[in-house]
Design a protein around this motif. Structure first.
Motif: not given
Length: 733
Positions: A157-158, A168-172, A196-203
């Motif tokens: 999962x991203x 891949x990406x932690x919340x902090x 689209x990748x930035x928006x995925x990370x921000x959400x």
């Protein structure tokens, strides 16, 4: 003879034109003869050819050649027609679509997984305006959303959460998106895919509290409006980042080119300047720099540096590799591993590598595999290859790209590089012998083999270009047939009392959930709801404005593409007679404490705008604390001046344990004169009480929310009395 010289003099401009055309062909097409098929080269060819013949005629004085030169326009015309007919592959490849259907397969126990999206749906809108007027709906990119779902369907999962530790990406996290922006137009990473990748990370389902920085080392070029590979040719990467920034999101753009000339050492060696690290023994180089917001000190090798605790946090740094697919005249192809050259500095090539050519052929592309050495110590968590448009002939203009409509991803940069070169680039490449990763002796075969050998054998990373050890997944593997799991409520605990009127509702990250629906009501049937929000992408919700001594009920359900889960169990809690205290926060470091009894004492709940960890002091060392205890003081850093409200049950007295030497103590809910503070045993205090407000100050009063230094003669306890009354107004530190 004089007539001949005068003729030459009068036609001097034609000599210069012919010489320029010849030089243009030699410089532009010398590295890659396929460029002779470009319109600009073909236009220059007759001029250059005629110039060479005229020069030979001038030197030799040959009557035959002179006559040939006179007739050369007719000869060149015929030759040009033949050349154009035989060598020209088409008027232009811009806009030509190559229907690529890359193969998918699965193997038992794969070393690597490659994900292939073989069509690119239209993006939701353009960010070309570059400001907050762009609607949020335009931040979405269906191609990136689909790719993320494909990754999640196979256990990658991203988003990294407690329920999905393989994410891949932690919340902090501080996220570095390393794009490819050295060139322009269609040969830079798609700005649609990046948004689209930035928006995925921000959400992020746990709420994103970190920072996103889009980076590259563009060497002699700049990241600017020309970097605009998008469905809207006016949407550059600058516009994308500007739109997110205008909307208040922590998204920035950073060109490492500006650091290429600056050499230095790591943070733990006392150097806090932005610079490139260079190791003479290995030739490895990489940037270290302060983030654009000023919150983070980033070493691409070691992680986020904490200047107070003097430690690196590698877990908080997330590197994502995002190249565009293209042929490359020197290495054969530019894909995931090749893109990582943009992490290094190419300055001082003569001194460090023996020259520009030697840097490439003796260190980067040969068995030394310098690019793999750099990647091994700055390894990306994910590599995404943008092959919506594929350059079939190198770093060319947009006229020479093919619309291949493919997007790929893998946690293995070697596997995705091999696959993209084999099944997407090579079928459309002008020089297939250079791009084919499986052709023995071919440019990309040799280069990728050198890189793979180092990453796999020397660095010990799970990398492979062996198809029998790679599973490749397409959209058919994206099947969500079941509803998400029912969320489980976490806090406040069911039936809990004396809760704050400002609190956080928390629940778990339900399996297969994409969003959540929270309801909060004053009645158990939820007929009248204070909160009814079905758009939540995080697993926490801050509630304010609750009444004192009141009972509330709450529940949560989850959603994915298959639909809604059932609601969680209904929980209830009762608020107490809370006290609300307003604390004044200064920009920079603050000494703070928790002056009331709270249900959730985590740093992110009490001080959500903090840009550092909380540090306590135990008489000898500083310690990082995720949860703050009553009675003790903490160093916490903030990016700006603000006010913070803390709500909880009042604390009217305290007995604080202290150790010999200096201690960092906290406060209670009312101001207390230091003269009224006693100790057990008596008279152990040997100093005044020191607060901090941009500098240390001696204080005669312990204020609510403050932290204070005090020195004692021996271990014991400090007793803060309760003889004073609480003001009816909020107390400000």
């Amino acid at each position: 003879m004089n007539i001949h010289r005068n003729s030459i003099k009068s036609n001097r401009k034609y000599w210069f034109i012919g010489l320029f055309a010849l030089l243009w062909l030699l410089i532009r097409s010398g590295e890659n003869p396929k460029r002779l098929t470009y319109p600009c080269q073909q236009a220059a060819f007759p001029l250059a050819f005629n110039s060479v013949l005229a020069f030979i005629a001038f030197i030799t004085g040959s009557i035959l050649l002179r006559k040939f030169v006179k007739a050369s326009p007719f000869v060149i015309l015929i030759s040009g027609i033949i050349w154009f007919t035989v060598s020209q592959p088409g008027d232009s490849t811009a806009g030509i679509t190559s229907v690529i259907r890359p193969p998918v397969w699965e193997v038992p126990n794969p070393i690597s997984k490659v994900f292939v999206l073989d069509s690119i749906p239209a993006t939701k809108g353009s960010l070309a305006a570059g400001n907050a007027t762009v609607p949020d709906s335009c931040l979405v990119d269906p191609a990136m959303d689909t790719l993320c779902l494909m990754l999640a369907a196979k256990g990658i999962p991203i988003h990294k959460t407690n329920a999905q530790p393989n994410g891949i990406v932690g919340s902090n996290n501080v996220v570095i998106i390393k794009g490819n922006f050295q060139w322009t137009g269609k040969v830079v990473t798609s700005t649609d895919r990046i948004k689209g990748l930035i928006w995925q990370i921000l959400n992020h389902p746990a709420g994103f509290t970190g920072e996103i920085i889009v980076c590259d080392n563009t060497q002699g070029y700049f990241i600017d409006q020309n970097d605009n590979n998008s469905e809207d040719p006016a949407q550059s990467i600058v516009n994308v980042v500007s739109t997110f920034r205008a909307k208040g999101y922590p998204v920035y753009l950073r060109d490492w080119k500006n650091l290429m000339y600056v050499a230095g050492v790591e943070y733990n060696q006392g150097n806090y300047n932005d610079c490139y690290i260079y190791e003479p023994s290995t030739k490895i180089s990489y940037p270290k720099f302060r983030s654009s917001s000023g919150k983070y000190l980033i070493s691409l090798r070691y992680g986020i540096w904490d200047s107070l605790a003097l430690v690196y946090d590698s877990a908080r740094l997330c590197l994502i590799n995002f190249p565009v697919l293209k042929h490359h005249g020197m290495s054969g192809a530019t894909i995931a591993v090749k893109n990582w050259i943009g992490v290094m500095t190419t300055e001082w090539a003569d001194v460090r590598y023996g020259g520009w050519t030697a840097m490439h052929y003796n260190y980067l592309f040969n068995q030394y595999a310098l690019v793999s050495r750099i990647m091994a110590v700055t390894y990306p968590r994910l590599s995404i290859v943008d092959a919506a448009w594929t350059s079939a002939a190198g770093n060319t203009t947009p006229d020479y790209v093919v619309n291949t409509k493919v997007l790929l991803a893998s946690t293995d940069p070697v596997a995705v590089s091999w696959y993209a070169a084999k099944f997407v680039l090579t079928p459309v490449a002008y020089n297939k012998s250079e791009t084919n990763p499986d052709l023995p002796g071919g440019k990309y075969n040799v280069t990728l083999t050198n890189w793979t050998n180092f990453l796999r054998d020397s660095a010990g990373l799970p990398c492979t270009k062996d198809s029998t050890k790679i599973s490749v997944y397409g959209r058919k593997n994206l099947i969500l047939t079941s509803l998400p799991a029912v969320p489980q409520l976490l806090s406040p605990a069911n039936g809990s009392t004396n809760q704050s009127i400002i609190l956080n509702l928390r629940w778990n990250d339900a399996a297969s959930a994409m969003s959540y629906h929270l309801q909060l009501s004053a009645d158990s049937l939820f007929t009248s709801r204070l909160i009814d929000d079905s758009t939540l992408s995080v697993t926490t919700y801050r509630v304010e404005g609750l009444s004192q001594s009141a009972t509330y009920y709450w529940r949560v359900r989850a959603k994915n593409v298959a639909g809604w889960s059932g609601y969680s169990l209904r929980w209830k809690f009762t608020t107490g007679n809370s006290t609300i205290l307003t604390l004044q926060i200064n920009k920079g470091w603050n000494l703070l404490s928790v002056p009331v009894i709270v249900d959730d004492a985590s740093l992110e709940t009490l001080f959500p705008d903090a840009i550092s960890n909380a540090f306590s002091y135990d008489s000898t060392n500083y310690n990082i604390r995720d949860s703050l205890n009553n009675g003790y003081g903490y160093w916490i850093k903030f990016g700006s001046t603000s006010q913070v409200q803390i709500s909880g049950l009042p604390r009217l007295f305290d007995t604080i344990k202290v150790y010999q030497g200096w201690n960092l103590i906290g406060s209670i809910s009312i101001p207390v004169s230091v003269s009224s503070i006693t100790s057990i045993p008596s008279s152990i205090v040997t100093s005044g009480f020191f607060g901090y407000s941009t500098q240390y100050v001696t204080t005669d009063t312990i204020y609510p929310g403050g932290g204070y230094w005090v020195k004692v003669l021996q271990a014991g306890k400090l007793v803060i009395p309760s003889s004073q009354r609480i003001s009816s107004d909020s107390i400000t530190k």
